[in-house]
Design a protein around this motif. Sequence first.
Motif, short mmCIF file in Angstrom:
data_model
loop_
_atom_site.label_atom_id
_atom_site.label_comp_id
_atom_site.label_asym_id
_atom_site.label_seq_id
_atom_site.Cartn_x
_atom_site.Cartn_y
_atom_site.Cartn_z
N PHE A 7 -1.56 -12.42 -0.66
CA PHE A 7 -2.02 -13.41 0.33
C PHE A 7 -2.53 -14.67 -0.36
CE2 PHE A 7 -5.79 -15.23 2.44
CZ PHE A 7 -5.13 -15.85 3.51
N LEU A 8 -3.34 -14.52 -1.42
CA LEU A 8 -3.88 -15.69 -2.11
C LEU A 8 -2.79 -16.52 -2.76
CD1 LEU A 8 -7.07 -14.08 -3.68
CD2 LEU A 8 -7.00 -15.79 -1.84
N ALA A 9 -1.65 -15.92 -3.03
CA ALA A 9 -0.53 -16.67 -3.59
C ALA A 9 0.35 -17.31 -2.52
CB ALA A 9 0.33 -15.74 -4.46
N SER A 10 0.07 -17.03 -1.27
CA SER A 10 0.94 -17.47 -0.18
C SER A 10 0.61 -18.88 0.30
CB SER A 10 0.82 -16.50 1.00
OG SER A 10 -0.45 -16.66 1.63
N GLU A 11 1.52 -19.44 1.08
CA GLU A 11 1.29 -20.76 1.66
C GLU A 11 0.13 -20.73 2.65
OE1 GLU A 11 1.71 -24.72 1.96
OE2 GLU A 11 2.81 -23.40 0.59
N ILE A 44 -7.48 -22.32 0.11
CA ILE A 44 -8.48 -21.42 -0.47
C ILE A 44 -8.42 -21.57 -1.99
CG2 ILE A 44 -9.27 -19.04 -0.75
CD1 ILE A 44 -7.86 -18.37 1.88
N THR A 45 -9.52 -21.98 -2.60
CA THR A 45 -9.59 -22.02 -4.05
C THR A 45 -11.03 -21.79 -4.50
OG1 THR A 45 -8.77 -23.17 -6.03
CG2 THR A 45 -9.98 -24.50 -4.42
N GLY A 46 -11.19 -21.19 -5.67
CA GLY A 46 -12.52 -20.88 -6.18
C GLY A 46 -13.20 -19.74 -5.44
N ALA A 47 -12.44 -18.99 -4.66
CA ALA A 47 -13.01 -17.90 -3.87
C ALA A 47 -13.04 -16.60 -4.66
CB ALA A 47 -12.21 -17.70 -2.58
N GLY A 89 -17.39 -12.86 -16.24
CA GLY A 89 -16.91 -14.07 -16.90
C GLY A 89 -15.69 -14.65 -16.22
N LEU A 90 -14.82 -13.80 -15.68
CA LEU A 90 -13.64 -14.30 -14.97
C LEU A 90 -14.02 -15.13 -13.76
CD1 LEU A 90 -11.24 -11.21 -14.97
CD2 LEU A 90 -10.96 -13.36 -16.22
N ILE A 91 -15.12 -14.79 -13.12
CA ILE A 91 -15.55 -15.54 -11.93
C ILE A 91 -15.97 -16.96 -12.34
CG2 ILE A 91 -17.26 -15.67 -10.09
CD1 ILE A 91 -17.25 -12.58 -10.05
N GLY A 92 -16.81 -17.08 -13.37
CA GLY A 92 -17.21 -18.40 -13.83
C GLY A 92 -16.04 -19.19 -14.36
N PHE A 93 -15.17 -18.53 -15.11
CA PHE A 93 -13.99 -19.19 -15.64
C PHE A 93 -13.09 -19.69 -14.50
CE2 PHE A 93 -9.47 -18.74 -16.80
CZ PHE A 93 -9.39 -19.67 -17.82
N GLY A 94 -12.80 -18.81 -13.55
CA GLY A 94 -11.89 -19.16 -12.46
C GLY A 94 -12.43 -20.27 -11.58
N THR A 151 -4.30 -23.79 -6.96
CA THR A 151 -5.45 -23.00 -6.55
C THR A 151 -5.73 -21.90 -7.57
OG1 THR A 151 -4.22 -21.37 -5.23
CG2 THR A 151 -4.91 -23.40 -4.12
N VAL A 152 -7.01 -21.58 -7.72
CA VAL A 152 -7.45 -20.51 -8.61
C VAL A 152 -8.42 -19.64 -7.83
CG1 VAL A 152 -8.48 -19.89 -10.82
CG2 VAL A 152 -7.31 -22.11 -10.57
#
Length: 239
Positions: free
Chosen positions: A215-219, A224-227, A151-156, A169-170
């Motif tokens: 890394f996903l929180a970095s500049e 990258i989003t929805g990955a 569910g987190l994948i569909g939500f995100g 980004t999410v």
Amino acid sequence: MSRSVLITGGNRGIGYSTVRAFIDRGDRVAFTHRTESASFDLVHDGALPLYCDVTDPEEVESAFKEAEASQGPVEVLVANAGITRDNLLPFMSEEDFATVLDTNLTASYRLAKRAVRGMLKARRGRIILVSSAVALKGEAGQTNYAASKAGLIGFGRSLAREIGSRGITVNIVAPGLTDTAMAAALPEERVAKIIGDVPLGRIGNPEEIASAIAFLASEEASYITGAVIPVDGGISMGH
């Protein structure tokens, strides 16, 4: 540049290592905990402990207000809190199914909804949801856990489409079996069987998951989003 970071379930395991990773990057970090006192070393190094049951909307609101008062609007949210209540479906109670979904999925909705308020105003932000390789490949005895993490994948991904135009980004990290208290509670033969299915042939360590989250929180990850990023030694490849 130092950012305001809020990490749920940050007192041990993957959450602890994630708090440490952001501290080491010079960020202002708050973390929630529920069942025990806050880790002394994290507090000693400047992290702000917040007692919070993420299934309680009032406690979530209180945690955000305390974090904002101390370190400013939350710019990075890591939704990591999670539980298991494993059982085969014929023996799984309604309560165990609902409790796992409430903690692992509904709480992330609650946290993201609160965090997005400030991010939309700032027109920037990072949200990282911690899912699981089980969401991708399934696991007997974990229908509730797999449902919550899938569910987190569909939500995100849906949220990523909603707010991407505002510079937010999410992304979703999907760890495999990791050397945490949750893994330690499994029977040795079960752990051995899982590791036998991992192409890299070993259990993961929390620092490896934390590195992917940081890394996903970095500049560097700004495009990258929805990955969905599996950090699982390859066990879920092809799913």
